[in-house]
Design a protein around this motif. Structure first.
Motif, PDB file in Angstrom:
ATOM      1  N   ILE A 393      -1.802  11.063  12.960  1.00  0.00           N
ATOM      2  CA  ILE A 393      -2.346   9.799  12.470  1.00  0.00           C
ATOM      3  C   ILE A 393      -2.345   8.803  13.629  1.00  0.00           C
ATOM      4  CG2 ILE A 393      -1.567  10.172  10.096  1.00  0.00           C
ATOM      5  CD1 ILE A 393       0.763   8.270  10.667  1.00  0.00           C
ATOM      6  N   ASN A 397      -0.094   3.128  13.148  1.00  0.00           N
ATOM      7  CA  ASN A 397       0.614   3.320  11.885  1.00  0.00           C
ATOM      8  C   ASN A 397       2.122   3.422  12.084  1.00  0.00           C
ATOM      9  OD1 ASN A 397      -1.326   3.552   9.641  1.00  0.00           O
ATOM     10  ND2 ASN A 397      -2.212   5.092  10.985  1.00  0.00           N
ATOM     11  N   GLY A 402       4.997  -2.158   8.596  1.00  0.00           N
ATOM     12  CA  GLY A 402       4.982  -1.483   7.299  1.00  0.00           C
ATOM     13  C   GLY A 402       5.172   0.014   7.406  1.00  0.00           C
ATOM     14  N   ASN A 404       6.383   3.575   7.186  1.00  0.00           N
ATOM     15  CA  ASN A 404       7.397   4.270   6.393  1.00  0.00           C
ATOM     16  C   ASN A 404       6.990   5.729   6.297  1.00  0.00           C
ATOM     17  OD1 ASN A 404       6.158   4.828   3.491  1.00  0.00           O
ATOM     18  ND2 ASN A 404       5.378   2.872   4.221  1.00  0.00           N
ATOM     19  N   VAL A 405       7.896   6.530   5.780  1.00  0.00           N
ATOM     20  CA  VAL A 405       7.724   7.978   5.849  1.00  0.00           C
ATOM     21  C   VAL A 405       6.464   8.463   5.121  1.00  0.00           C
ATOM     22  CG1 VAL A 405       9.141   8.538   3.843  1.00  0.00           C
ATOM     23  CG2 VAL A 405       9.040  10.145   5.748  1.00  0.00           C
ATOM     24  N   SER A 406       5.986   7.687   4.129  1.00  0.00           N
ATOM     25  CA  SER A 406       4.836   8.169   3.365  1.00  0.00           C
ATOM     26  C   SER A 406       3.569   8.232   4.226  1.00  0.00           C
ATOM     27  CB  SER A 406       4.596   7.279   2.142  1.00  0.00           C
ATOM     28  OG  SER A 406       4.135   6.016   2.532  1.00  0.00           O
ATOM     29  N   ARG A 407       3.512   7.449   5.294  1.00  0.00           N
ATOM     30  CA  ARG A 407       2.325   7.510   6.167  1.00  0.00           C
ATOM     31  C   ARG A 407       2.187   8.875   6.815  1.00  0.00           C
ATOM     32  NH1 ARG A 407       1.451   1.644   8.712  1.00  0.00           N
ATOM     33  NH2 ARG A 407       1.631   0.563   6.720  1.00  0.00           N
ATOM     34  N   LEU A 408       3.318   9.544   6.988  1.00  0.00           N
ATOM     35  CA  LEU A 408       3.275  10.866   7.618  1.00  0.00           C
ATOM     36  C   LEU A 408       2.922  11.928   6.593  1.00  0.00           C
ATOM     37  CD1 LEU A 408       6.527  10.408   9.664  1.00  0.00           C
ATOM     38  CD2 LEU A 408       4.213  10.387  10.562  1.00  0.00           C
ATOM     39  N   GLY A 410       0.679  11.317   4.112  1.00  0.00           N
ATOM     40  CA  GLY A 410      -0.570  10.912   3.474  1.00  0.00           C
ATOM     41  C   GLY A 410      -1.480  12.082   3.172  1.00  0.00           C
ATOM     42  N   THR A 413      -0.272  14.078  -0.129  1.00  0.00           N
ATOM     43  CA  THR A 413      -0.363  13.518  -1.474  1.00  0.00           C
ATOM     44  C   THR A 413      -1.807  13.152  -1.754  1.00  0.00           C
ATOM     45  OG1 THR A 413       0.027  11.317  -0.620  1.00  0.00           O
ATOM     46  CG2 THR A 413       1.951  12.534  -1.331  1.00  0.00           C
TER      47      THR A 413
ATOM     48  N   PRO B   8       5.028  11.653  -6.139  1.00  0.00           N
ATOM     49  CA  PRO B   8       4.330  10.564  -5.434  1.00  0.00           C
ATOM     50  C   PRO B   8       2.872  10.417  -5.866  1.00  0.00           C
ATOM     51  CG  PRO B   8       4.929  12.346  -3.925  1.00  0.00           C
ATOM     52  CD  PRO B   8       5.576  12.651  -5.221  1.00  0.00           C
ATOM     53  N   GLY B  48       6.791   2.171  -0.488  1.00  0.00           N
ATOM     54  CA  GLY B  48       6.064   1.900   0.744  1.00  0.00           C
ATOM     55  C   GLY B  48       4.598   2.205   0.538  1.00  0.00           C
ATOM     56  N   ALA B  49       3.761   1.637   1.401  1.00  0.00           N
ATOM     57  CA  ALA B  49       2.338   1.926   1.340  1.00  0.00           C
ATOM     58  C   ALA B  49       2.020   3.062   2.291  1.00  0.00           C
ATOM     59  CB  ALA B  49       1.541   0.686   1.709  1.00  0.00           C
ATOM     60  N   GLY B  50       1.280   4.048   1.780  1.00  0.00           N
ATOM     61  CA  GLY B  50       0.872   5.168   2.617  1.00  0.00           C
ATOM     62  C   GLY B  50      -0.328   4.790   3.468  1.00  0.00           C
ATOM     63  N   LEU B  51      -0.940   5.782   4.075  1.00  0.00           N
ATOM     64  CA  LEU B  51      -2.050   5.541   4.991  1.00  0.00           C
ATOM     65  C   LEU B  51      -3.193   4.802   4.321  1.00  0.00           C
ATOM     66  CD1 LEU B  51      -2.796   8.659   7.184  1.00  0.00           C
ATOM     67  CD2 LEU B  51      -1.827   6.459   7.836  1.00  0.00           C
ATOM     68  N   TYR B  52      -3.406   5.087   3.022  1.00  0.00           N
ATOM     69  CA  TYR B  52      -4.523   4.482   2.306  1.00  0.00           C
ATOM     70  C   TYR B  52      -4.025   3.570   1.191  1.00  0.00           C
ATOM     71  CZ  TYR B  52      -6.897   7.897   5.083  1.00  0.00           C
ATOM     72  OH  TYR B  52      -7.357   8.616   6.155  1.00  0.00           O
ATOM     73  N   GLU B  54      -1.758   3.922  -0.820  1.00  0.00           N
ATOM     74  CA  GLU B  54      -1.227   4.535  -2.028  1.00  0.00           C
ATOM     75  C   GLU B  54       0.287   4.301  -2.072  1.00  0.00           C
ATOM     76  OE1 GLU B  54      -2.321   5.992   0.588  1.00  0.00           O
ATOM     77  OE2 GLU B  54      -1.419   7.932   1.004  1.00  0.00           O
ATOM     78  N   PHE B  56       4.310   4.892  -2.719  1.00  0.00           N
ATOM     79  CA  PHE B  56       5.221   6.014  -2.497  1.00  0.00           C
ATOM     80  C   PHE B  56       6.649   5.540  -2.721  1.00  0.00           C
ATOM     81  CE2 PHE B  56       8.032   8.585   0.116  1.00  0.00           C
ATOM     82  CZ  PHE B  56       7.666   9.853  -0.279  1.00  0.00           C
TER      83      PHE B  56
END
Lengths: 414, 200
Positions: A393, A397, A402, A404-408, A410, A413, B8, B48-52, B54, B56
């Motif tokens: 990514i 990011n 902001g 956080n682990v959810s960006r990795l 993405g 999910t 999630p 937290g906010a994900g890449l888009y 979403e 989490f």
């Protein structure tokens, strides 16, 4: 099975515990120079600072040896090792035979080439005893000198500043923590300390200490004199493996170990500050003398010594420091001396939040980072380095507040 | 033993779990009075906010072995085996942030806490609401979650459910099953918005 462990630091202690869990009837002997029960070495700076008292340092209960049926032999250290007859000789002349040996002897502070090192008021900072002696002299200390801007020097300076003692730090390189961080981060933390009373001088070193019995003056390399009543020498440490026969056991800076923490001699293992394995970020042999790696290595060594093959994935240099209101976290390759033109750098700073972040990539792999303030997500970055996970990514990011682990995750999910 | 399971794909990012968590870890225990407490209670679950963009819900996984426990300098972090919960003893914690460097999920925060010694900054994270569980309640985040993104289930049963879902979706005839179509639509819209903004 007869296990002998050299050193009661956290590597030796963790190994002993692990062995006991896996081999109930095994005989465990632990030989150590330090007589204090197993304690948290990094916390000696908190002790110097006055933030904790001595009772907070032990990391195991007082009956640790009894409870784990470990025979402690304290107050002596190994002086020679015979790998053929499988015997260790200690300073007090005793010999101890072993089936499996763990060398977890840690490291000793590196002395400097200067006269007067034996004066009262000149200290190394490595163990509880050192710090207790320092505390005993603090009452009449007005000005302290700290040699070295590495982790030990840095923490010593911070602790003394917290005790309202004026501190002058002499560093060889341009900024403090130059082994750990880049210049920007180094300057930021230097400013924080300066705001709180630190004086930093670069490019000078001490040639001699002077005083009757107690330190009064330091002579500097530029020919000037510097009046001080205390000096802490923090010029690094070297792995304590002088007693190890180098013709049979491979040594470099530390004792070379394989993935099972075994040395080149079967049955002899090494772990902690004395051991040299692969550095994950650098992909080359390296000694990373830090607490979490000592725990991990002690654990892996314990498994293997007890006959359960477990592999160690390599170590990663990393540190986190809180000074006054500023937090610093760093891992892997960030310092200019650790990076090269093949590295890609990304950085961001936010003066409003007082943050600074820098990431170092080699191709798609994160190999290092430094962050100032807002360090809560640092562990996510650390685990990216440790896992050598390709980051697919955009780098911003990871830099933005902001993150956080959810960006990795993405992509996972939907 | 039941555990909090995170789904999630069903999170809409409403953050009600954060409010419920903070309230249940306050001195008074209810939201209306918790907001006027000092120190203000803070959540131990973090959306937290994900890449888009979403949502989490990020909370402690209570790993075993726990990297934070192995990295803890003063030995404040320990495992309560009966509830399989990694806990931090606020009295022993020295706020050194070694656990921040160790946690691969970034779920530990540092602040004064209503349930810790007064005015002491310490490491704080999810405790599986063991106090609530002791009273026969389920964790606060699960209780308040309206979308099923957080559930409290036996791990084996949850795994079986997930395995069945996957099994159904890999039949050659089957169109990949969307287990949460409404949420997928929502997330697709969010993603489209984000991508359009990026192109601008």
């Amino acid at each position: 099975m007869n296990y002998v462990i050299l050193g009661n630091g956290i590597a030796g202690v963790t190994a002993a515990e692990t062995i006991r869990q896996l081999d109930d009837p095994g005989q465990i002997t632990l030989i150590s120079d330090e007589t204090f029960s197993p304690y948290c070495r990094p916390m000696i700076s908190n002790l110097l600072e006055g933030a904790v008292d001595l009772s907070r340092l032990p990391v195991r209960s007082a009956d640790f040896y009894e409870k784990n049926r470990i025979t402690p032999i304290l107050g002596t250290r190994a002086v020679s090792l015979d790998t053929d007859s499988q015997r260790v000789t200690t300073k007090d002349g005793q010999t101890h035979s072993y089936d499996r040996l763990l060398v977890a002897t840690g490291a000793d502070p590196r002395p400097i080439d200067a006269q007067g090192l034996d004066l009262d008021g000149v200290f190394f900072m490595r163990n509880i005893e050192n710090v207790q002696q320092m505390i005993n002299t603090l009452a009449d200390v007005k000005h302290a000198l700290v040699l070295g801007g590495g982790l030990v020097g840095f923490k010593a300076a911070y602790s003394l500043l917290r005790r309202n003692i004026a501190v002058t730090m002499l560093i060889g390189s341009g900024y403090p923590l130059s082994m750990q961080v880049d210049e920007t981060a180094g300057q930021i933390i230097q400013q924080v300390l300066e705001k709180n009373g630190l004086t930093v001088r670069t490019g000078v070193f001490v040639t001699a200490f002077e005083g009757k019995k107690r330190l009064r003056t330091a002579h500097l390399s530029d020919g000037t004199r510097f009046d001080c009543d205390m000096c802490v020498i923090g010029k690094g440490v070297f792995p304590a493996h002088g007693f190890v026969p180098e013709k049979s056991i491979d040594t470099d800076a530390g004792i070379m170990v394989d993935d099972n923490m075994q040395t080149s001699v079967p049955g002899i293992y090494a772990a902690g500050d004395v051991a040299e394995h692969i550095d994950i970020a650098r992909q080359q042999p390296w000694v990373n003398a830090i607490w979490p790696e000592a725990v991990a290595q002690g654990r892996v060594a314990g498994f293997n010594m007890a006959g359960y093959p477990v592999a160690y994935r390599g170590s990663l240099s990393r540190n986190v420091i809180r000074i006054f209101d500023t937090d610093l976290m760093t891992a892997g390759r960030v310092s200019p001396r650790d990076t090269d033109e093949a590295c890609r750098f990304f950085s961001a700073s936010d003066p409003a939040r007082g943050t600074y972040r820098k990431l170092v990539f080699k191709e798609q792999i994160l190999v290092g980072f430094v962050m100032i303030n807002c360090i809560e997500q640092g562990g996510v970055l650390t685990s990216l380095i440790q896992g050598r996970t390709p980051v697919d990514i955009a780098e911003h990011n990871l830099l933005d507040p902001g993150f956080n682990v959810s960006r990795l995750m993405g992509r996972l999910t939907r | 033993m039941k555990q909090v399971i995170v789904h999630p794909e069903r999170c809409v990012g409403c953050m009600q779990c954060m409010l419920a968590c903070a309230a249940s870890h306050s001195k008074t225990g209810t939201l209306i009075s918790a907001i006027s407490e000092s120190p203000r209670p803070r959540p131990r679950i973090h959306v937290g906010a994900g890449l888009y963009e979403e949502g989490f819900p990020n909370r402690c996984r209570h790993c075993d072995p726990a990297p934070c426990q192995m990295a803890c300098l003063p030995g404040a972090i320990y495992r309560q085996t009966i509830t399989n919960t990694v806990l931090i003893n606020p009295d022993i914690c020295i706020n050194c942030a070694s656990c921040a460097m160790a946690c691969p999920y970034g779920v530990i925060r540092y602040h004064a806490d209503p349930l810790a010694p007064a005015a002491k900054t310490i490491a704080v994270k999810c405790d599986n609401c063991i106090a609530r569980q002791h009273r026969g309640q389920i964790p606060a985040c699960v209780e308040v979650c309206k979308t099923g993104a957080l559930t409290f289930e036996e791990m084996d049963a949850a795994m079986k459910k997930k395995t069945d879902q996957v099994a159904r979706s890999i039949c050659a005839e089957a169109v990949p099953a969307d287990n949460a179509p409404g949420f997928s639509l929502l997330n697709t819209v969010k993603r489209a918005e984000k991508e359009i903004n990026l192109l601008r």
